[in-house]
Design a protein around this motif. Sequence first.
Motif, PDB file in Angstrom:
ATOM      1  N   ASP A 222      10.899  -5.218  13.420  1.00  0.00           N
ATOM      2  CA  ASP A 222      10.318  -5.921  12.989  1.00  0.00           C
ATOM      3  C   ASP A 222       9.985  -7.242  14.481  1.00  0.00           C
ATOM      4  OD1 ASP A 222      11.505  -9.546  11.826  1.00  0.00           O
ATOM      5  OD2 ASP A 222      12.483  -8.470  13.579  1.00  0.00           O
ATOM      6  N   LEU A 223      10.987  -6.559  15.583  1.00  0.00           N
ATOM      7  CA  LEU A 223      10.412  -6.870  17.049  1.00  0.00           C
ATOM      8  C   LEU A 223       9.203  -5.841  17.567  1.00  0.00           C
ATOM      9  CD1 LEU A 223      13.110  -8.671  18.317  1.00  0.00           C
ATOM     10  CD2 LEU A 223      11.640 -10.077  17.712  1.00  0.00           C
ATOM     11  N   GLY A 224       8.249  -4.867  17.399  1.00  0.00           N
ATOM     12  CA  GLY A 224       7.609  -4.400  18.133  1.00  0.00           C
ATOM     13  C   GLY A 224       6.286  -4.560  18.847  1.00  0.00           C
ATOM     14  N   ARG A 225       5.412  -5.420  17.695  1.00  0.00           N
ATOM     15  CA  ARG A 225       4.040  -5.242  18.440  1.00  0.00           C
ATOM     16  C   ARG A 225       4.400  -7.055  19.090  1.00  0.00           C
ATOM     17  NH1 ARG A 225       1.391  -7.555  13.024  1.00  0.00           N
ATOM     18  NH2 ARG A 225       2.244  -9.261  13.863  1.00  0.00           N
ATOM     19  N   TRP A 226       3.324  -6.445  20.407  1.00  0.00           N
ATOM     20  CA  TRP A 226       3.551  -7.927  21.474  1.00  0.00           C
ATOM     21  C   TRP A 226       2.962  -8.995  21.065  1.00  0.00           C
ATOM     22  CZ3 TRP A 226      -0.139 -11.702  23.495  1.00  0.00           C
ATOM     23  CH2 TRP A 226      -1.629 -11.029  22.588  1.00  0.00           C
ATOM     24  N   ALA A 227       2.961  -9.161  20.174  1.00  0.00           N
ATOM     25  CA  ALA A 227       1.836 -10.634  19.384  1.00  0.00           C
ATOM     26  C   ALA A 227       2.922 -10.833  18.253  1.00  0.00           C
ATOM     27  CB  ALA A 227       1.175 -10.950  19.212  1.00  0.00           C
ATOM     28  N   GLU A 228       4.050 -10.354  17.730  1.00  0.00           N
ATOM     29  CA  GLU A 228       4.941 -10.728  16.951  1.00  0.00           C
ATOM     30  C   GLU A 228       6.322 -11.942  17.307  1.00  0.00           C
ATOM     31  OE1 GLU A 228       8.607 -10.688  15.493  1.00  0.00           O
ATOM     32  OE2 GLU A 228       7.025 -10.715  13.707  1.00  0.00           O
ATOM     33  N   PRO A 229       6.200 -13.163  16.149  1.00  0.00           N
ATOM     34  CA  PRO A 229       6.469 -14.754  16.815  1.00  0.00           C
ATOM     35  C   PRO A 229       8.072 -14.646  17.362  1.00  0.00           C
ATOM     36  CG  PRO A 229       5.596 -14.837  14.643  1.00  0.00           C
ATOM     37  CD  PRO A 229       5.370 -12.974  15.000  1.00  0.00           C
ATOM     38  N   GLY A 230       8.853 -13.150  16.838  1.00  0.00           N
ATOM     39  CA  GLY A 230      10.318 -13.325  17.549  1.00  0.00           C
ATOM     40  C   GLY A 230      10.304 -13.017  18.612  1.00  0.00           C
ATOM     41  N   LEU A 231       9.345 -11.627  19.080  1.00  0.00           N
ATOM     42  CA  LEU A 231       9.583 -11.081  20.742  1.00  0.00           C
ATOM     43  C   LEU A 231       8.950 -12.732  21.146  1.00  0.00           C
ATOM     44  CD1 LEU A 231       9.994  -9.111  22.523  1.00  0.00           C
ATOM     45  CD2 LEU A 231       7.517  -8.287  21.666  1.00  0.00           C
ATOM     46  N   LEU A 232       7.877 -13.457  21.631  1.00  0.00           N
ATOM     47  CA  LEU A 232       7.537 -14.633  21.918  1.00  0.00           C
ATOM     48  C   LEU A 232       8.317 -15.452  22.248  1.00  0.00           C
ATOM     49  CD1 LEU A 232       3.701 -15.012  20.114  1.00  0.00           C
ATOM     50  CD2 LEU A 232       4.172 -13.501  22.335  1.00  0.00           C
ATOM     51  N   ILE A 233       9.098 -16.109  21.057  1.00  0.00           N
ATOM     52  CA  ILE A 233      10.420 -16.082  21.092  1.00  0.00           C
ATOM     53  C   ILE A 233      11.280 -16.103  21.875  1.00  0.00           C
ATOM     54  CG2 ILE A 233      11.882 -17.851  19.565  1.00  0.00           C
ATOM     55  CD1 ILE A 233       9.820 -18.002  17.445  1.00  0.00           C
TER      56      ILE A 233
ATOM     57  N   MET B 196       9.235 -23.957  23.442  1.00  0.00           N
ATOM     58  CA  MET B 196       8.952 -23.451  22.581  1.00  0.00           C
ATOM     59  C   MET B 196       7.268 -22.345  22.110  1.00  0.00           C
ATOM     60  SD  MET B 196      12.435 -21.020  20.180  1.00  0.00           S
ATOM     61  CE  MET B 196      12.314 -23.001  19.956  1.00  0.00           C
ATOM     62  N   THR B 197       6.573 -23.657  21.479  1.00  0.00           N
ATOM     63  CA  THR B 197       4.953 -23.496  20.679  1.00  0.00           C
ATOM     64  C   THR B 197       4.053 -23.416  22.509  1.00  0.00           C
ATOM     65  OG1 THR B 197       5.995 -24.040  18.844  1.00  0.00           O
ATOM     66  CG2 THR B 197       3.196 -24.210  19.463  1.00  0.00           C
ATOM     67  N   THR B 198       4.928 -24.631  23.189  1.00  0.00           N
ATOM     68  CA  THR B 198       3.667 -24.815  24.333  1.00  0.00           C
ATOM     69  C   THR B 198       3.905 -23.732  25.438  1.00  0.00           C
ATOM     70  OG1 THR B 198       4.305 -27.258  23.680  1.00  0.00           O
ATOM     71  CG2 THR B 198       3.337 -26.623  26.271  1.00  0.00           C
ATOM     72  N   ASP B 199       5.182 -23.159  25.797  1.00  0.00           N
ATOM     73  CA  ASP B 199       5.549 -22.133  26.406  1.00  0.00           C
ATOM     74  C   ASP B 199       4.561 -20.941  26.152  1.00  0.00           C
ATOM     75  OD1 ASP B 199       7.057 -21.161  28.679  1.00  0.00           O
ATOM     76  OD2 ASP B 199       8.160 -20.513  27.293  1.00  0.00           O
ATOM     77  N   ILE B 200       4.605 -20.643  25.284  1.00  0.00           N
ATOM     78  CA  ILE B 200       4.268 -19.174  24.504  1.00  0.00           C
ATOM     79  C   ILE B 200       2.232 -19.797  24.577  1.00  0.00           C
ATOM     80  CG2 ILE B 200       3.586 -18.081  22.474  1.00  0.00           C
ATOM     81  CD1 ILE B 200       6.830 -19.223  21.644  1.00  0.00           C
ATOM     82  N   ALA B 201       1.996 -20.497  24.384  1.00  0.00           N
ATOM     83  CA  ALA B 201       0.819 -21.555  23.869  1.00  0.00           C
ATOM     84  C   ALA B 201      -0.154 -20.890  26.067  1.00  0.00           C
ATOM     85  CB  ALA B 201       0.279 -22.145  23.519  1.00  0.00           C
ATOM     86  N   GLU B 202       0.570 -21.853  26.279  1.00  0.00           N
ATOM     87  CA  GLU B 202       0.304 -21.435  27.833  1.00  0.00           C
ATOM     88  C   GLU B 202       0.382 -20.022  28.558  1.00  0.00           C
ATOM     89  OE1 GLU B 202       3.103 -24.770  29.539  1.00  0.00           O
ATOM     90  OE2 GLU B 202       1.675 -26.877  28.702  1.00  0.00           O
TER      91      GLU B 202
ATOM     92  N   LEU C 117       7.130 -20.322  13.310  1.00  0.00           N
ATOM     93  CA  LEU C 117       7.832 -20.861  14.529  1.00  0.00           C
ATOM     94  C   LEU C 117       9.041 -20.847  13.893  1.00  0.00           C
ATOM     95  CD1 LEU C 117       8.281 -21.375  17.175  1.00  0.00           C
ATOM     96  CD2 LEU C 117       8.173 -23.520  16.610  1.00  0.00           C
ATOM     97  N   TYR C 118       8.856 -21.448  12.923  1.00  0.00           N
ATOM     98  CA  TYR C 118      10.715 -21.595  12.274  1.00  0.00           C
ATOM     99  C   TYR C 118      10.421 -20.678  11.031  1.00  0.00           C
ATOM    100  CZ  TYR C 118      10.415 -26.255  14.289  1.00  0.00           C
ATOM    101  OH  TYR C 118      10.627 -27.594  15.382  1.00  0.00           O
ATOM    102  N   ALA C 119      10.196 -20.098  10.241  1.00  0.00           N
ATOM    103  CA  ALA C 119       9.997 -18.768   9.863  1.00  0.00           C
ATOM    104  C   ALA C 119      11.006 -17.579  10.530  1.00  0.00           C
ATOM    105  CB  ALA C 119       9.006 -17.991   9.052  1.00  0.00           C
ATOM    106  N   ALA C 120       9.985 -17.181  12.073  1.00  0.00           N
ATOM    107  CA  ALA C 120      10.942 -16.361  12.981  1.00  0.00           C
ATOM    108  C   ALA C 120      12.313 -17.508  13.329  1.00  0.00           C
ATOM    109  CB  ALA C 120       9.842 -16.623  14.085  1.00  0.00           C
ATOM    110  N   LEU C 121      12.368 -18.249  14.277  1.00  0.00           N
ATOM    111  CA  LEU C 121      14.090 -18.284  14.435  1.00  0.00           C
ATOM    112  C   LEU C 121      14.568 -18.392  13.062  1.00  0.00           C
ATOM    113  CD1 LEU C 121      12.204 -22.015  15.492  1.00  0.00           C
ATOM    114  CD2 LEU C 121      13.405 -19.957  16.814  1.00  0.00           C
TER     115      LEU C 121
END
Length: 104
Positions: free
Chosen positions: A4-15, A29-35, A46-50
């Motif tokens: 489930d980490l295949g898509r570039w915008a998948e939350p797990g991969l971003l985290i 993390m949320t701020t870093d990813i947005a920036e 976020l918390y489901a992916a964590l």
Amino acid sequence: MVDDLGRWAEPGLLILASLADGAKHGYAMTTDIAEQVGVTLGPGTLYAALTRLEKSGLIEGLPADGRRRPYRLTAAGAAELSAQATRMQRLAALSLGRLGTAPA
């Protein structure tokens, strides 16, 4: 490899990418990813992916600092992030080459 980490915008991969330069709590993390990527993760996402990443052994929670609990990348998480980034790099090169827009 974690499927489930295949898509570039998948939350797990971003985290995983966010944690690659050090431990962070959820808001950081949320701020870093947005920036860095321009993707805003909602708290539920976020918390489901964590939770999923922690259960998979790709990240680990650290002792809470007040109300904030930081997380860090594990060795398995770093290996997975590296594998996914390499795969995406190959796909980008292939795609740009076939489109005729590959960098010189």
